[in-house]
Design a protein around this motif. Sequence first.
Motif, PDB file in Angstrom:
ATOM      1  N   LEU B  77      79.421  42.223 -16.344  1.00  0.00           N
ATOM      2  CA  LEU B  77      78.634  41.326 -15.358  1.00  0.00           C
ATOM      3  C   LEU B  77      78.225  40.096 -15.996  1.00  0.00           C
ATOM      4  CD1 LEU B  77      75.711  44.088 -14.504  1.00  0.00           C
ATOM      5  CD2 LEU B  77      77.647  43.286 -13.038  1.00  0.00           C
ATOM      6  N   LEU B  78      78.136  39.920 -17.207  1.00  0.00           N
ATOM      7  CA  LEU B  78      77.925  38.702 -17.807  1.00  0.00           C
ATOM      8  C   LEU B  78      78.952  37.931 -17.916  1.00  0.00           C
ATOM      9  CD1 LEU B  78      75.606  36.964 -19.732  1.00  0.00           C
ATOM     10  CD2 LEU B  78      77.018  37.653 -21.678  1.00  0.00           C
ATOM     11  N   LEU B  79      79.979  38.321 -18.298  1.00  0.00           N
ATOM     12  CA  LEU B  79      81.102  37.365 -18.233  1.00  0.00           C
ATOM     13  C   LEU B  79      81.825  37.062 -16.993  1.00  0.00           C
ATOM     14  CD1 LEU B  79      83.395  39.146 -20.987  1.00  0.00           C
ATOM     15  CD2 LEU B  79      82.271  37.098 -21.219  1.00  0.00           C
ATOM     16  N   GLU B  80      81.811  38.144 -16.026  1.00  0.00           N
ATOM     17  CA  GLU B  80      81.983  37.378 -14.734  1.00  0.00           C
ATOM     18  C   GLU B  80      81.210  36.252 -14.129  1.00  0.00           C
ATOM     19  OE1 GLU B  80      82.486  37.107 -10.452  1.00  0.00           O
ATOM     20  OE2 GLU B  80      80.522  37.648 -11.377  1.00  0.00           O
ATOM     21  N   ARG B  81      79.875  36.437 -14.351  1.00  0.00           N
ATOM     22  CA  ARG B  81      78.976  35.424 -13.863  1.00  0.00           C
ATOM     23  C   ARG B  81      79.329  34.020 -14.510  1.00  0.00           C
ATOM     24  NH1 ARG B  81      77.669  32.302 -11.683  1.00  0.00           N
ATOM     25  NH2 ARG B  81      75.760  31.644 -10.637  1.00  0.00           N
ATOM     26  N   VAL B  82      79.579  34.101 -16.099  1.00  0.00           N
ATOM     27  CA  VAL B  82      79.331  32.736 -16.848  1.00  0.00           C
ATOM     28  C   VAL B  82      80.862  32.113 -17.064  1.00  0.00           C
ATOM     29  CG1 VAL B  82      78.859  31.898 -18.953  1.00  0.00           C
ATOM     30  CG2 VAL B  82      77.450  33.514 -18.259  1.00  0.00           C
ATOM     31  N   VAL B  83      81.583  33.091 -16.957  1.00  0.00           N
ATOM     32  CA  VAL B  83      83.089  32.424 -17.247  1.00  0.00           C
ATOM     33  C   VAL B  83      84.109  32.615 -16.308  1.00  0.00           C
ATOM     34  CG1 VAL B  83      85.068  32.803 -18.802  1.00  0.00           C
ATOM     35  CG2 VAL B  83      82.929  33.383 -19.641  1.00  0.00           C
ATOM     36  N   LEU B  84      84.048  33.512 -15.319  1.00  0.00           N
ATOM     37  CA  LEU B  84      85.119  33.673 -14.377  1.00  0.00           C
ATOM     38  C   LEU B  84      84.726  33.424 -12.899  1.00  0.00           C
ATOM     39  CD1 LEU B  84      85.715  36.642 -16.603  1.00  0.00           C
ATOM     40  CD2 LEU B  84      87.621  34.892 -15.597  1.00  0.00           C
ATOM     41  N   ARG B  85      83.510  33.313 -12.471  1.00  0.00           N
ATOM     42  CA  ARG B  85      83.072  33.004 -11.249  1.00  0.00           C
ATOM     43  C   ARG B  85      83.713  31.679 -11.133  1.00  0.00           C
ATOM     44  NH1 ARG B  85      77.690  34.869  -8.556  1.00  0.00           N
ATOM     45  NH2 ARG B  85      78.549  36.771  -9.317  1.00  0.00           N
ATOM     46  N   PRO B  86      83.346  30.518 -11.793  1.00  0.00           N
ATOM     47  CA  PRO B  86      83.941  29.144 -11.763  1.00  0.00           C
ATOM     48  C   PRO B  86      85.424  29.108 -11.369  1.00  0.00           C
ATOM     49  CG  PRO B  86      82.474  29.180 -13.466  1.00  0.00           C
ATOM     50  CD  PRO B  86      82.973  30.784 -13.083  1.00  0.00           C
ATOM     51  N   LEU B  87      86.143  30.073 -11.516  1.00  0.00           N
ATOM     52  CA  LEU B  87      87.612  29.957 -11.773  1.00  0.00           C
ATOM     53  C   LEU B  87      88.266  30.570 -10.226  1.00  0.00           C
ATOM     54  CD1 LEU B  87      88.842  31.582 -15.003  1.00  0.00           C
ATOM     55  CD2 LEU B  87      89.255  29.233 -14.024  1.00  0.00           C
ATOM     56  N   LEU B  88      87.487  31.099  -9.272  1.00  0.00           N
ATOM     57  CA  LEU B  88      87.919  31.606  -8.118  1.00  0.00           C
ATOM     58  C   LEU B  88      88.760  30.403  -7.397  1.00  0.00           C
ATOM     59  CD1 LEU B  88      85.170  33.923  -6.796  1.00  0.00           C
ATOM     60  CD2 LEU B  88      87.295  34.593  -7.834  1.00  0.00           C
TER      61      LEU B  88
END
Lengths: 255, 295, 337
Positions: B77-88
């Motif tokens: 959950l944390l990684l998705e929110r912090v690292v990956l969401r901006p990458l969509l």
Amino acid sequence: MARLEVSAVSLRFGGVNALREVSFSVADGELVALIGPNGAGKTSLLNCISGVCRPQSGKVLIDGEDFTSLRPHQRARRGLARTFQNLGLFKGMTVLENLLVGRHTHQKSSVLAGGLWFGRGRREEQGQLEAVLAIIEFLELGDLRDRLVGTLAYGLQKRVELGRALSLEPRVLLLDEPMAGMNSGEKDQLARLIIEVNERRRTTIAMIEHDMGMVMNLSHRICVLDFGAKIADGTPEEIRNHPGVQAAYLGQKAH
Amino acid sequence: MELFLQLLLNGLVVGGIYALVALGFVIIYKSSGLLNFAQGEFLMLGAYVCLAILEETRVPFVAAFLLTLVFSVALGLLLERVVLRPLLGQPLISVIMVTLGLSSVLKAVVQALWGSHTRPFPPVFATEPVMLGPLPVSQGYLWSLGCVALLLVLLTLFFRFTRLGLAMRATAFSQQVALSMGIPVRRIFALSWSIAAAVSAAGGMLLGAMRGGVDGSLAFYGLKVIPVVILGGMDSISGAIAGGLIIGVLENFSGGYLDPLVGGGAKDVAPFVALVLILMVKPHGLFGTAHARRV
Amino acid sequence: MTPPSLRLFRTRAGLPALMAFCLALCSLPAFASSYWLDVLCRIGIATIGAMGLNILTGSTGQISLGNAAFLAVGAYATAALAGRFELPFVVVIPLSGAIAAVTGMLFGIPSLRLRGLYLAMATLAAHFIVIFIAVHWESVTGGVNGLAVPAPSLFGIELDDDRRLFLLILPLAVLLLLFARNLARTRPGRAFIAIRDQDIAAEVIGIDVFRYKLISFAVSSFYVGVAGSLLAYQARLISPENFPITLAIDYLAMIIVGGLGSVLGSVLGATFITVLPEALRVGSGSLSGRYPAMVELFASLKMGVFGLTIILSLAFQPQGMAARWHSSKIWRKVPAS
């Protein structure tokens, strides 16, 4: 002999018949419009002519030469250019560079000649620059010459794409909805340019367009597609009064 | 014959772990279109966290296993929110590089906290082998196969029959459609990352328990996920499972039969030779769908 | 007046600035320590390699995880040509590049059918296959023990230390960078970018896409092969361990952090990624007096900072350092005009 000759072209995707035995021809110097309801197969037809799609049967000829089995870049080398419905510009390049890509088939210089910036390769590049600057001026894009095309408004991008196709100095030019998304002022401007290309440069044009007013004014002849088949072909006057065409546009089946 | 059976069994056990890791990769790809090259680090981190819990608290393995799963879900959950969401919506190379960067960071964290030496894993399974016909089989293998099978069944049931699972499948089918049906697509992305982290961690813990030790080489299991998903198809869950088992068996057979001929190393290169062949013959894998490109 | 996108240098000051910079670099061997000379050489080599990868991945849009393998091909070619056949380096370096170029074209063939991610995975597989061959084809590669490489020599002078070697690497790097910049502003370079941005439109406007993808693989691998050759000359002993998959990732990081498709970006990225661990080493070394644990933590610190650098640079300057550089220059010009 017709400049562009499409004879009995059929194209299927899986079970869908995108084109059924479509034949039509464009004479030298003619401007022909392709019209028809959405999904009628107009873009598929341009794809078959430019080589993006391979029809299952039928032939495409330009000045009598069989293009059917040529790959798209080979067709371009023989003088066929097109634009795309959803823009096929190279977004990471400037307006000028996009048009220079249009000169690709007129150049010979290889990696070594380009990389060393020496001799013939260098002179060749400078010659292309002149040719392209003339087109930029013709299309009134001078102020935008060094802008990245991705940053331009949609209507301007359409004009750049036309410019790229013109840079190829085509014998036959295919335009896929060149006026889509433009306001009426932009449309008038583009119409003027298209007429000039057609009359002054004697470029043969086949054009898909939805704006019926423009189609009626610009084209010498109109070809109507519906459900992948040609249902009419004639002068704007004839098409205006054709009962099958009206039926197709009103959504009824013509019997 | 005994060698054959032994290699087959080893292949299936390792292949089961590959299947878990590949499943995580596929779930992320299906739901959000992102690729996760840090899947192997999820696996390694899971093994280390489980070991730390076992060492610190002396709870039974099952409790540590479940606690680690909870931890992994939170991490996902944390990684998705912090690292990956901006990458969509970013270009492919950016996505690949960010997950490669993430894998580097996770490796660094593990090394900083637990060092780079192999750390012994407390014995979990009984050591005396069970006889399966003529074949002596270690109990750890059987437990591992059983756990993998159970996890795969549970996940399949989850996707088939729960509301959330259905929502995930709808999102995978089309984000537009899912949004229009009121599915919180962002939450589905987050969920896919936590499931991916959890199944990989499960694989890591089983590996740690089977091998009796954990070290940085566990991250290499993540690399194998690439031939697996290419074989099975990037967007197919059953493909990930089948691909995992096939690659596991292939690897062990080439190790057993080819290594004596080529002088070692065949085990590691075979999956990648297979990868090239598959790409040449059937680029979308056994179960994947070929996406038509619009002109 | 040539339009800016077609000039060799963006500004009039470009050429004199480059010449001054090169002169300054030439004078460095006179007083830099051997430690920093080694770093300098590695920056030069990395710049050539990153430039090569940038032609393929940045300009042509073909993601390659195989560049460590092409480095290996160049390095092993050099070891064989210079060691076994005792050829002079003026022959060995271009020949090593050419051998890498041919290998690159072979690996480029799948790009006819594969795009994006699938090509990246094919090149990843190629990496492991090349390294497998390097380990097992012992009669040629020396297996895990590797091969010794003789020092290059020029007019009887052995370029056997970094001080002298740097004077070979620097001009080579400058020439290759100029070549790449020329390529970018002429026909082949435009074809590369066209393929990256819109491959179907590129084909329709007359570019033989497959041919130009292969050309891109060849040119790119030539650069990487030259970098591999120099790497072999610098290391003097090469083995499969010199070419881990993480090296391929380092190179990708260079072009991402520096700027995709940009010559300046290749230089900045290669410099940054090469200097980063050295700066950390110096930093952790000076802290180790107070915190002895720093030395042990160094490896993980290096890895962590490397990863964070990639993540943060993609988040905060996705266009890379080169774009930041150019835009900051424009900033300075605005009040003046």
